[in-house]
Design an enzyme around this catalytic site. Structure first.
Site, PDB file in Angstrom:
ATOM      1  N   ASP A  96       6.754 -43.654  27.074  1.00 19.30           N
ATOM      2  CA  ASP A  96       8.193 -43.644  27.384  1.00 19.30           C
ATOM      3  C   ASP A  96       8.578 -44.702  28.405  1.00 19.30           C
ATOM      4  OD1 ASP A  96       8.572 -41.355  25.793  1.00 19.30           O
ATOM      5  OD2 ASP A  96       8.232 -39.997  27.493  1.00 19.30           O
ATOM      6  N   ASP A 133       4.805 -31.270  26.796  1.00 21.70           N
ATOM      7  CA  ASP A 133       6.044 -32.028  26.834  1.00 21.70           C
ATOM      8  C   ASP A 133       7.149 -31.257  27.564  1.00 21.70           C
ATOM      9  OD1 ASP A 133       7.229 -34.502  25.558  1.00 21.70           O
ATOM     10  OD2 ASP A 133       8.621 -33.030  24.739  1.00 21.70           O
ATOM     11  N   ASP A 166      -0.246 -49.478   5.757  1.00 20.02           N
ATOM     12  CA  ASP A 166       1.181 -49.135   5.610  1.00 20.02           C
ATOM     13  C   ASP A 166       1.992 -49.494   6.864  1.00 20.02           C
ATOM     14  OD1 ASP A 166       0.442 -47.192   7.424  1.00 20.02           O
ATOM     15  OD2 ASP A 166       1.098 -45.486   6.210  1.00 20.02           O
TER      16      ASP A 166
HETATM   17  O1  TEU Z   1       9.916 -37.070  27.420  1.00 20.75           O
HETATM   18  C1  TEU Z   1      10.776 -36.414  28.279  1.00 20.75           C
HETATM   19  C2  TEU Z   1      11.396 -37.228  29.339  1.00 20.75           C
HETATM   20  O2  TEU Z   1      12.021 -36.686  30.191  1.00 20.75           O
HETATM   21  C3  TEU Z   1      11.276 -38.677  29.363  1.00 20.75           C
HETATM   22  O3  TEU Z   1      10.131 -39.272  29.609  1.00 20.75           O
HETATM   23  C4  TEU Z   1      12.190 -39.263  28.392  1.00 20.75           C
HETATM   24  O4  TEU Z   1      11.556 -40.033  27.422  1.00 20.75           O
HETATM   25  C5  TEU Z   1      13.087 -40.148  29.188  1.00 20.75           C
HETATM   26  O5  TEU Z   1      13.645 -39.408  30.189  1.00 20.75           O
HETATM   27  C6  TEU Z   1      14.177 -40.658  28.363  1.00 20.75           C
HETATM   28  O6  TEU Z   1      14.885 -41.538  29.187  1.00 20.75           O
HETATM   29  C7  TEU Z   1       9.213 -36.333  26.504  1.00 20.75           C
HETATM   30  C8  TEU Z   1       8.392 -37.255  25.633  1.00 20.75           C
HETATM   31  O7  TEU Z   1       7.450 -37.891  26.420  1.00 20.75           O
HETATM   32  C9  TEU Z   1       9.310 -38.181  24.924  1.00 20.75           C
HETATM   33  O8  TEU Z   1       8.640 -39.138  24.164  1.00 20.75           O
HETATM   34  C10 TEU Z   1      10.200 -37.350  24.021  1.00 20.75           C
HETATM   35  O9  TEU Z   1      11.160 -38.168  23.417  1.00 20.75           O
HETATM   36  C11 TEU Z   1      10.906 -36.250  24.800  1.00 20.75           C
HETATM   37  O10 TEU Z   1      10.056 -35.547  25.687  1.00 20.75           O
HETATM   38  C12 TEU Z   1      11.433 -35.222  23.839  1.00 20.75           C
HETATM   39  O11 TEU Z   1      10.363 -34.554  23.247  1.00 20.75           O
END
Ligand code: TEU
Length: 587
Positions: free
Chosen positions: A351, A220, A39
């Site tokens: 990220d 997180d 998928d």
């Molecule tokens: O990320 C939080 C975070 O502060 C960052 O790494 C974020 O992705 C970046 O600042 C954006 O510019 C965590 C997770 O790793 C991320 O994938 C999520 O989107 C976020 O929290 C929310 O849960």
């Protein structure tokens, strides 16, 4: 001399509660790891099919990015049921089978714990938004419009904070006439940790997973769970519509109280678990508060300084780093946690852009990928390998907005162009920094879709999978993969890698990252040129006298050893072992 001939001080690691100091952790982003049903989305069965890759690499622990039931507004970081698996990834039976397979191979598995916020489709939020008198109303953060404004009109938000994903952190909810707070996307309302029922529900959910057999959690944005009680406005930069609320939503007054409570309520008495907190913006002063064992909070945290060095006006206006900047930052963190606390060592995750593109040089692809890995893995701390990093995967060559998938990138494009930024400039920002660079499918082989899926992948596969892929690198002694394997092996075999002190060495040129590790009589010397030009190290006399003649090179990405003072070619990295006193270190 090969490593197998070198004998080192033996350290008994059985029953060590800090077993994770000798461990290497591998992060799987399930959506992009391996699809088993065609998928186009990776799934749990796909992970099971690829576990031998991780055994071959030699990692100890898998960190699984979220697989819980979720509308996938932020690829699973928006959870609507913490105790179920999203159908896109499988079900609880498949999860149990994966966990059993991981344990059978002698590895551990930690889950992603996303409890700063839930999905707006989580039943807790559905109830909370249903009525001001709803029993769970106070499980989230609701506020009336700013005094003098009508709810929903521009400027009526309770404060001026800007969301991580562009726009305000508040969304107006017509039904009950109030705003709810979301530091991330609109579909990610923040939980109200002040409410003891929220905390108990989270702890009960965590215990449920531990009882199922998982080995810990990556938490997180755990430093954002306690907010400043009055939620004040943040400073507004020039030309910006919103303020920066970071000082008021991070490291709030009850943060450490909550973490200590969580430790007591969830982890105490349960044995060899691992907890690692994601703590964006954490300072060197704060960091030991989380990971000082005596404080009984977390085992380690992820700091963000080195992945923010290239930001200017936000992450989407990046700059190229000057030689030495990365090494200086990493050294400062080594020094900050030398006595108390513990570092998580990472160059990438789901990220962040790909490190070989961002910190290395694709023109020196193999050399820079392996040099960066060498200086990272041989520091004091626990290394993390993000999927594909061990293959030297690069940023995606996306040029059109419809190639991107990430909510942060898409929102940023909409907001920045709406503010009047040149769309080409916005696209260059994404080309350098989008989170999607980390999310293109793992490149297993040179076939169509890189062996990731037989269907249409949810995000394009990088076309360079025809040359950069796992199949091409297995058993090739010069490959990025084999270099990672060797580094992981060093951590397992040499106590000085896991437990030794770290001392940066000034090698006379900022492009050289050299350091020495020391544990009792064992020594390790790492010398790396983090630049694309040759450099001559100028090592301190004392160091040369100690090492010249007795240095045994055990790993290099270049092949030849002309001694510790020899000219370093572009991105050359070498590792020596030595000792004080005896010619070879016996147990
Ligand atoms: O990320 C939080 C975070 O502060 C960052 O790494 C974020 O992705 C970046 O600042 C954006 O510019 C965590 C997770 O790793 C991320 O994938 C999520 O989107 C976020 O929290 C929310 O849960």
């Amino acid at each position: 001399m090969s490593l197998s001939e070198v004998r080192f001080t033996a350290v008994d690691s059985r029953d060590r509660s800090d077993w994770w100091k000798r461990a290497v952790i591998y992060q799987i982003y399930p959506r992009s790891f391996q699809d088993s049903n065609g998928d186009g989305v990776g799934d749990l069965r796909g992970i099971r099919q690829r576990l031998d890759h991780l055994v071959r690499l030699g990692v100890d622990v898998i960190w699984l990015s979220p697989i819980y039931r979720s509308p996938q507004a932020d690829n699973g970081y928006d959870i609507s049921d913490y105790q179920d698996i999203d159908p896109a990834f499988g079900d609880l039976d498949e999860f149990d089978a994966l966990l059993a397979d991981v344990h059978a191979r002698g590895m551990k598995l930690i889950m992603d714990l996303v409890v700063n916020h839930t999905s707006d489709e989580h039943p807790w939020f559905v109830e909370s938004r249903s009525a001001t008198a709803a029993p769970k109303r106070d499980w989230y953060i609701w506020r009336p419009p700013r005094a003098g404004f009508v709810g929903g009109e521009p400027g009526a938000e309770p404060n001026n904070w800007e969301s991580f994903f562009s726009g305000p952190t508040w969304t107006w909810d017509e039904r009950t006439g109030a705003y709810y707070l979301h530091l991330f996307a609109q579909k990610q309302p923040d939980l109200n940790w002040e409410n003891p029922e929220v905390r108990e529900a989270v702890y009960a959910m965590m215990r449920w997973w531990l009882e199922r057999g998982v080995d810990g959690f990556r938490m997180d944005v755990i430093n954002l769970i306690s907010k400043h009680p009055t939620l004040p406005d943040g400073p507004v930069a020039r030309d910006r519509a919103y303020g920066d609320g970071f000082a008021y939503y991070s490291a709030g007054p009850r943060l450490h109280e909550y973490l200590q409570e969580m430790r007591r309520e969830v982890f105490d008495g349960r044995g060899a678990l691992l907890t690692v907190g994601e703590t964006p913006g954490v300072t060197m002063d704060e960091a030991p508060l989380f990971s000082d064992p005596a404080r009984r909070e977390l085992d380690m945290i992820f700091q963000f300084e080195h992945v923010g060095l290239d930001h200017t006006d936000g992450k989407f206006h990046p700059r190229r780093l000057q030689p030495g900047e990365l090494a200086a930052s990493l050294t400062a963190w080594q020094d900050a946690l030398a006595q108390t606390g513990w570092n998580s060592l990472y160059l990438s995750n789901h990220d962040q852009p790909r490190p070989v593109t961002r910190f290395g040089d694709e023109a020196w692809w193999r050399e820079s990928a392996t040099a960066l890995a060498t200086v990272l893995h041989l520091q004091r701390g626990t290394p993390y390998v993000y999927q594909g990093e061990e293959l030297g995967m690069t940023n995606a060559p996306f040029t059109r907005i419809d190639e991107y998938r990430d909510v942060e990138s898409l929102n940023h494009f909409t907001e920045a162009t709406r503010r009047g930024e040149d769309p080409d400039a916005v696209m260059s920002g994404l080309a350098a920094m989008s989170r999607d660079h980390a999310r293109t499918p793992v490149q297993w082989d040179a076939t169509e879709n890189a062996g990731f899926t037989t269907g249409a992948p949810w995000i394009d596969v990088n076309p360079n999978h025809t040359t950069i892929n796992a199949a091409a690198q297995y058993d090739d002694p010069g490959s990025v993969f084999e270099h990672y394997r060797a580094l992981i092996d060093l951590r397992h075999r040499l106590p000085v890698v896991a437990d030794g002190d770290f001392t940066r060495i000034d090698a006379g040129n900022p492009a050289i990252f050299a350091f020495e590790r020391a544990l009792r009589e064992d020594r390790l010397l790492v010398i790396a040129n983090l630049s694309s030009s040759p450099v001559d190290p100028v090592l301190p006399d004392e160091l040369r006298q100690r090492w010249d003649g007795s240095a045994t090179m055990i790993l290099t990405n270049c092949g030849v050893d002309l001694g510790i003072s020899a000219t370093l070619s572009a991105w050359e990295a070498k590792v020596y072992v030595g000792h004080l006193g005896k010619p070879c270190i016996a147990r």
